[in-house]
Design a protein around this motif. Structure first.
Motif, short mmCIF file in Angstrom:
data_model
loop_
_atom_site.label_atom_id
_atom_site.label_comp_id
_atom_site.label_asym_id
_atom_site.label_seq_id
_atom_site.Cartn_x
_atom_site.Cartn_y
_atom_site.Cartn_z
N ALA C 68 -0.17 -5.47 -8.84
CA ALA C 68 1.17 -6.23 -8.45
C ALA C 68 0.96 -6.27 -6.60
N ALA C 69 0.61 -4.98 -6.29
CA ALA C 69 0.44 -4.90 -4.63
C ALA C 69 -0.48 -5.70 -4.19
N TYR C 70 -1.69 -5.54 -4.83
CA TYR C 70 -2.66 -6.46 -4.43
C TYR C 70 -2.39 -7.84 -4.40
N LYS C 131 -7.38 15.14 -11.14
CA LYS C 131 -6.21 14.91 -10.17
C LYS C 131 -6.73 14.78 -8.90
N VAL C 132 -7.77 15.43 -8.45
CA VAL C 132 -8.34 14.98 -7.05
C VAL C 132 -8.81 13.56 -7.06
N GLY C 133 -9.54 12.98 -7.94
CA GLY C 133 -9.60 11.48 -8.22
C GLY C 133 -8.52 10.68 -8.05
N ILE C 134 -7.37 11.15 -8.40
CA ILE C 134 -6.10 10.34 -8.44
C ILE C 134 -5.99 10.22 -6.87
N VAL C 135 -5.90 11.21 -6.25
CA VAL C 135 -5.58 11.48 -5.05
C VAL C 135 -6.33 10.77 -3.93
N VAL C 136 -7.68 10.80 -4.40
CA VAL C 136 -8.78 9.87 -3.63
C VAL C 136 -8.30 8.51 -3.72
N ALA C 137 -8.21 8.16 -4.90
CA ALA C 137 -7.82 6.83 -5.18
C ALA C 137 -6.73 6.30 -4.76
N ALA C 138 -5.57 7.17 -4.70
CA ALA C 138 -4.26 6.84 -3.96
C ALA C 138 -4.52 6.62 -2.66
N LEU C 139 -5.20 7.48 -2.04
CA LEU C 139 -5.40 7.60 -0.35
C LEU C 139 -6.13 6.24 -0.18
N ILE C 140 -7.12 5.93 -1.04
CA ILE C 140 -7.67 4.59 -0.78
C ILE C 140 -7.11 3.33 -0.80
N PHE C 141 -6.17 3.49 -1.87
CA PHE C 141 -5.11 2.20 -2.04
C PHE C 141 -4.25 2.12 -0.82
N LEU C 142 -3.65 3.35 -0.40
CA LEU C 142 -2.69 3.50 0.41
C LEU C 142 -3.22 2.92 1.78
N TYR C 143 -4.61 3.42 2.20
CA TYR C 143 -5.33 2.89 3.41
C TYR C 143 -5.24 1.35 3.45
N ASN C 144 -5.77 0.70 2.28
CA ASN C 144 -6.25 -0.56 2.25
C ASN C 144 -5.01 -1.45 2.52
N ILE C 145 -3.73 -1.21 1.72
CA ILE C 145 -2.61 -1.86 1.61
C ILE C 145 -1.85 -1.72 2.77
N THR C 146 -1.94 -0.53 3.53
CA THR C 146 -1.03 -0.14 4.81
C THR C 146 -1.84 -1.11 5.79
N MET C 147 -3.28 -0.97 5.86
CA MET C 147 -4.04 -1.84 6.93
C MET C 147 -3.81 -3.09 6.75
N THR C 155 7.57 -7.76 5.89
CA THR C 155 8.64 -8.05 5.43
C THR C 155 9.58 -6.93 4.71
N ALA C 156 10.86 -7.13 4.38
CA ALA C 156 11.41 -5.97 3.58
C ALA C 156 11.01 -5.72 2.31
N ILE C 157 10.25 -6.67 1.72
CA ILE C 157 9.64 -6.58 0.32
C ILE C 157 8.26 -5.61 0.45
N THR C 158 7.55 -5.76 1.48
CA THR C 158 6.41 -4.80 1.67
C THR C 158 7.07 -3.33 2.48
N ASN C 159 7.92 -3.48 3.18
CA ASN C 159 8.44 -2.36 3.59
C ASN C 159 8.77 -1.33 2.58
N ILE C 160 9.68 -1.73 1.63
CA ILE C 160 10.23 -0.91 0.47
C ILE C 160 9.04 -0.51 -0.36
N LEU C 161 8.20 -1.71 -0.78
CA LEU C 161 6.93 -1.37 -1.63
C LEU C 161 6.01 -0.11 -0.82
N LEU C 162 5.86 -0.29 0.23
CA LEU C 162 4.94 0.91 0.94
C LEU C 162 5.92 2.15 0.81
#
Lengths: 80, 194, 465
Positions: C68-70, C131-147, C155-162
């Motif tokens: 959904a985020a992508y 668990k480590v894999g999950i953290v790495v994947a989450a970091l990749i995701f956050l980096y990608n979306i945040t950038m 927008t408010a929608i992306t602010n609250i989503l992030l």
């Protein structure tokens, strides 16, 4: 500026509460007196510190809910 | 209430928040917070009084250990502090320097409140009274402790907006502070007096 | 679809749907074990099946959120996703981790091994390497979306989503802290479990719902954003200290009973606000969007979330009630309707909304999709009722009368049998849903008499397609 009257009234009501408590009234007198004074103070804070006097509808709404809550307090306190 | 000052405050505010809140003065979000807090404290106070029905004598005995004079002093301290904060809101646009001073003084009275509160807690601890000593103390510590945490948060807010006093942020911080004031006024009778 | 990188969502949704199928089939098997307790007891013990049922749910919901985020972030920030390659790498890590988890659980491989063995805590059983894999994947995701968001429109929608997604990832770090003291273990465990589903996930839910409302009803963005901020504030205000409702009986101090009771009771409010939001937007909205199925799922989501998470949660959240109902079928009733309403329906709503665009078959047959909504929802609601009755009877027999656990279970058989029937309906509904988004091509259904009448006489009405 009338704000200092509000402050004086709040301090006055607080002193009244202290006097009432110190006077050792009957249980009902204490409960009702103290809660009425608290209600008056809350009303002053809401209307004049929080400026609800500008929006009468909200001010009345808060008064109504406050009155119910204080009555619930009184009811529970007197039931004990 | 003179009409001039509130209008001066409103000039700074976006129209949107006024429409959305159906005419509530100031920011919509701070009112969401104020109402939420009042609901929480209201529920806590009602729960105290309801639980009291199960053991009126025990509650009365426990309550007698609290320091009523301290509570009365603190009421005066808080309503005075609220007065200074309300004054700061009205002066923020015209005289930011004075508003800053008032905000710092208001936060200072908050510190006085916390000092009195701390001495009260110290006296209770000295008697070996903790949150599990009696149901009453669970409530009294919880409610006054929560409230004290809000006093601390309010002080931080007041000092933050005092750095560069503008009507909008000062209005938000002061509204939070008045909520803390209001909660105390309703809390004292139930926890200390009844 | 305005941006090419929105296509990433398709891969995420596809994996999510596969795991959704695994989840409901596993649920059906578990439902049968309740009816006939020796079923598969040697090959697939109940605890393993239960683990797969709940873990596949959590993973597919998360993959749905990522998808959904992508999908929505490019539209909101008016930018392509920062790096599609990283997005696919993230998905790959998740798929590998999930496969590793399933194999580890099924065969209990490397039992007791620090890095490779399962960790034995409900929902957080994943071996440490996963668990480590999950953290790495989450970091990749956050980096990608945040950038992406930082480079584009905020927008408010992306602010609250992030905000929700960042907090979600950070809270997962508590999964690595596993104190030997069981009370402390549970305390931190809830930082992940409760603060996810009753905190950060609610933010994600509110923002995705806001996006759907914005697109489906055409209400002004300003109005949607104001609702969104209020809902997010209410969710955090009630949800964070609402964690206290898990601290009643685990050895934490007694004041948690009151903190938990009061704050978690307020958790009803954000769900009520979300339901009000969805309906008010639809009434106010002037746009009659052709994707009626997505609107159905969105409204169903808000409504069933209010009942499942809000009302059914409140039923047993006060500590005086929970003292008796704790860990009975009441909890299962709440869990099923809450997860279905809040998060399953939400994911299915965004998938229903996005799929026609993602697969370039815009006029699509919504009849099957809408039928799957009613079938699946009816199934879950009926299941909730049977489990609520079962839980009520169980609470009385076991906790009030003090009968033995297994004696009570025997007497609950009829409810479990009915629950299995409800489960069959849910599985059929899920299969129908997956079929409806995966298989049919462009297709316009001939409108029936009612719909024909509306199209002719109501100038505001847009035909479904």
């Amino acid at each position: 500026m009338k704000l200092h009257y509000i402050w004086a009234a709040l301090v006055g009501l607080s002193l009244l509460t202290a006097t009432l408590t110190a006077a050792n009234p009957s249980r009902a007198g204490l409960v009702l007196g103290v809660l009425v004074l608290a209600g008056l103070k809350s009303r002053l804070i809401l209307r004049h510190y929080l400026d609800l006097s500008q929006s009468p509808v909200w001010a009345r709404g808060f008064d109504l809910v406050l009155a119910f809550v204080l009555m619930a307090f009184a009811g529970l306190a007197l039931a004990a | 209430m003179t009409a001039a000052q509130p209008t001066a405050r409103h000039d700074e505010k976006p129209k949107a928040s006024e429409e959305g809140a159906g005419g509530l003065p100031g920011e919509l979000m701070i009112w969401v917070l104020i109402i939420s807090e009042l609901v929480v404290f209201g529920a806590g106070l009602l729960a105290l009084l309801a639980t009291r029905l199960t053991d009126p004598a025990g509650f009365a005995e426990a309550q007698s250990h609290l320091h009523r004079v301290g509570a009365a002093v603190n009421t005066v301290v808080l309503v005075s502090s609220g007065y200074l904060a309300a004054l700061a809101v009205r002066l923020a646009a015209a005289r930011p320097g004075l508003a800053r001073l008032l905000l710092i003084l208001a936060a200072g009275l908050g510190a006085v409140f916390l000092a009195v509160k701390a001495s009260e807690y110290a006296a209770l601890f000295a008697q070996g009274i903790g949150t599990e000593t009696h149901a009453f103390f669970t409530f009294s510590y919880l409610l006054t402790g929560f409230h004290a945490a809000h006093v601390l948060a309010g002080m931080v807010l007041l000092l933050l907006v005092a750095v560069r006093p503008a009507p909008r942020p000062v209005g938000v911080a002061a509204a939070f502070w008045h909520m803390v004031d209001l909660v105390w006024v309703l809390l004292v009778p139930v926890v200390y007096l009844l | 679809m305005k941006y090419q990188t929105q296509k990433i969502a398709l891969a995420y949704f596809a994996v999510a749907m596969a795991l959704f199928a695994v989840q409901v089939i596993m649920g059906l098997i578990l439902g049968w074990i309740y009816v006939s307790p020796n079923f598969l007891s040697e090959i697939l013990p109940f605890n393993i099946g239960r683990m797969l049922h709940s873990n596949s749910l959590v993973v597919w919901l998360l993959l749905g959120f990522f998808g959904a985020a992508y999908y929505l972030v490019p539209e909101e920030s008016e930018r392509e996703i920062h790096s599609p390659m990283l997005a696919y790498l993230q998905l790959l890590i998740f798929v590998l981790g999930t496969a590793g988890v399933v194999v580890t659980y099924l065969f209990n491989l490397f039992d007791g091994n620090f890095a490779l063995g399962n960790e034995g805590r409900e929902f957080l059983e994943q071996p440490k390497w996963v668990k480590v894999g999950i953290v790495v994947a989450a970091l990749i995701f956050l980096y990608n979306i945040t950038m992406t968001v930082l480079a584009g429109k905020k927008t408010a929608i992306t602010n609250i989503l992030l905000l929700g997604l960042w907090a979600l990832a950070l809270l997962f770090l508590f999964a690595f802290y596993n104190p030997a003291n069981l009370a402390l273990d549970k305390m931190y465990w809830w930082y992940v479990v409760h603060l996810w589903v009753e905190g950060t996930w609610e933010l994600v839910m509110a923002s995705i719902l806001a996006f759907l409302m914005l697109k489906l009803t055409g209400v002004d963005r300003e109005v949607v954003e104001k609702w969104l901020y209020v809902i997010a504030a209410l969710a955090l205000f009630s949800g964070i200290l609402g964690t206290g409702h898990h601290y009643y009986w685990i050895g934490t101090p007694g004041y948690w009973q009151w903190i938990g009771s009061i704050f978690s009771s307020l958790e009803v409010i954000p769900f009520f606000a979300m339901m009000s939001f969805a309906f008010v937007m639809v009434w106010k909205g002037r746009r009659d969007h052709p994707n009626k199925a997505a609107l159905l799922w969105s409204l169903g989501c808000a409504t069933l979330a209010f009942f499942g998470a809000g009302v059914w949660g409140f039923l047993h959240t006060l500590h005086g009630v929970n003292f008796y109902s704790h860990g009975t079928q009441i909890t299962a009733a709440h869990g099923h309707l809450a997860f279905y309403g809040a998060y399953v329906c939400l994911n299915l709503a965004i998938i229903t909304y996005a799929m026609p665009a993602l697969r370039g078959r815009d006029p699509f047959n919504q009849v099957l999709n809408m039928a799957s909504f009613w079938l699946m929802s009816a199934g879950v609601v009926f299941m909730t009722f049977t489990l609520t009755f079962a839980g009520t009877v169980q609470t009385h027999l076991q906790r009030v009368n003090g009968e033995a656990f297994m004696d009570v279970q025997d007497q609950l058989w009829i409810f479990y049998a009915m629950r299995f029937g409800a489960g069959v309906a849910v599985v059929l509904g899920a299969v129908l849903f997956i079929y409806s988004v995966a298989v049919p091509r462009r297709e316009i259904v001939t409108p029936g008499p009612l719909e024909r009448d509306r199209i002719e006489h109501d100038p505001d009405h847009v035909a479904a397609r």
